[in-house]
Design a protein around this motif. Structure first.
Motif, PDB file in Angstrom:
ATOM      1  N   ASN A 256      18.171  47.820 -12.459  1.00  0.00           N
ATOM      2  CA  ASN A 256      19.596  47.521 -12.339  1.00  0.00           C
ATOM      3  C   ASN A 256      19.905  46.067 -12.731  1.00  0.00           C
ATOM      4  OD1 ASN A 256      22.224  48.365 -11.900  1.00  0.00           O
ATOM      5  ND2 ASN A 256      22.210  47.673  -9.777  1.00  0.00           N
ATOM      6  N   ILE A 257      19.316  45.645 -13.846  1.00  0.00           N
ATOM      7  CA  ILE A 257      19.589  44.328 -14.415  1.00  0.00           C
ATOM      8  C   ILE A 257      19.882  44.518 -15.902  1.00  0.00           C
ATOM      9  CG2 ILE A 257      18.201  43.050 -12.735  1.00  0.00           C
ATOM     10  CD1 ILE A 257      15.950  42.869 -14.781  1.00  0.00           C
ATOM     11  N   SER A 258      20.337  43.471 -16.568  1.00  0.00           N
ATOM     12  CA  SER A 258      20.686  43.584 -17.985  1.00  0.00           C
ATOM     13  C   SER A 258      19.432  43.660 -18.863  1.00  0.00           C
ATOM     14  CB  SER A 258      21.533  42.380 -18.417  1.00  0.00           C
ATOM     15  OG  SER A 258      20.750  41.206 -18.435  1.00  0.00           O
TER      16      SER A 258
ATOM     17  N   ALA B  72      18.142  40.204 -19.489  1.00  0.00           N
ATOM     18  CA  ALA B  72      17.319  39.661 -18.401  1.00  0.00           C
ATOM     19  C   ALA B  72      15.896  40.210 -18.502  1.00  0.00           C
ATOM     20  CB  ALA B  72      17.923  40.000 -17.046  1.00  0.00           C
TER      21      ALA B  72
ATOM     22  N   ALA C 141      15.579  47.991 -17.652  1.00  0.00           N
ATOM     23  CA  ALA C 141      16.859  47.461 -17.170  1.00  0.00           C
ATOM     24  C   ALA C 141      17.553  48.468 -16.260  1.00  0.00           C
ATOM     25  CB  ALA C 141      17.748  47.092 -18.352  1.00  0.00           C
TER      26      ALA C 141
ATOM     27  N   THR D 193      10.881  40.195  -9.831  1.00  0.00           N
ATOM     28  CA  THR D 193      11.310  41.015 -10.966  1.00  0.00           C
ATOM     29  C   THR D 193      10.179  41.166 -11.974  1.00  0.00           C
ATOM     30  OG1 THR D 193      13.605  40.312 -10.667  1.00  0.00           O
ATOM     31  CG2 THR D 193      13.020  41.229 -12.812  1.00  0.00           C
TER      32      THR D 193
END
Length: 67
Positions: A32-34, A37, A28, A8
């Motif tokens: 496709n992550i917050s 994160a 994000a 990532t």
């Protein structure tokens, strides 16, 4: 650092390399992550001297220090 985390972080560096004005929200969405994160990854990258923020939130940009 776990393999997924390293992957990532590498993706974030590649995105910054393509657009140094990119926002955490855009990263994000791309990964496709917050946003939280993304912020954690970017904080770790900054602490490790890999990226740095130049300028403020409104007119600043990201720079890759170490590749």
């Amino acid at each position: 650092m776990a393999n997924d985390e390293a992957s990532t972080s590498k993706k974030i560096i590649m995105i910054i390399n393509q657009d140094n004005n990119v926002t955490t929200e855009r990263i994000a969405n791309l990964l496709n992550i917050s946003r939280r994160a993304v912020a954690k990854h970017m904080k770790r990258l900054q602490e490790n001297g890999i990226i740095c923020r130049v300028g403020g939130r409104a007119i600043g940009h990201w720079e890759i220090v170490k590749k």
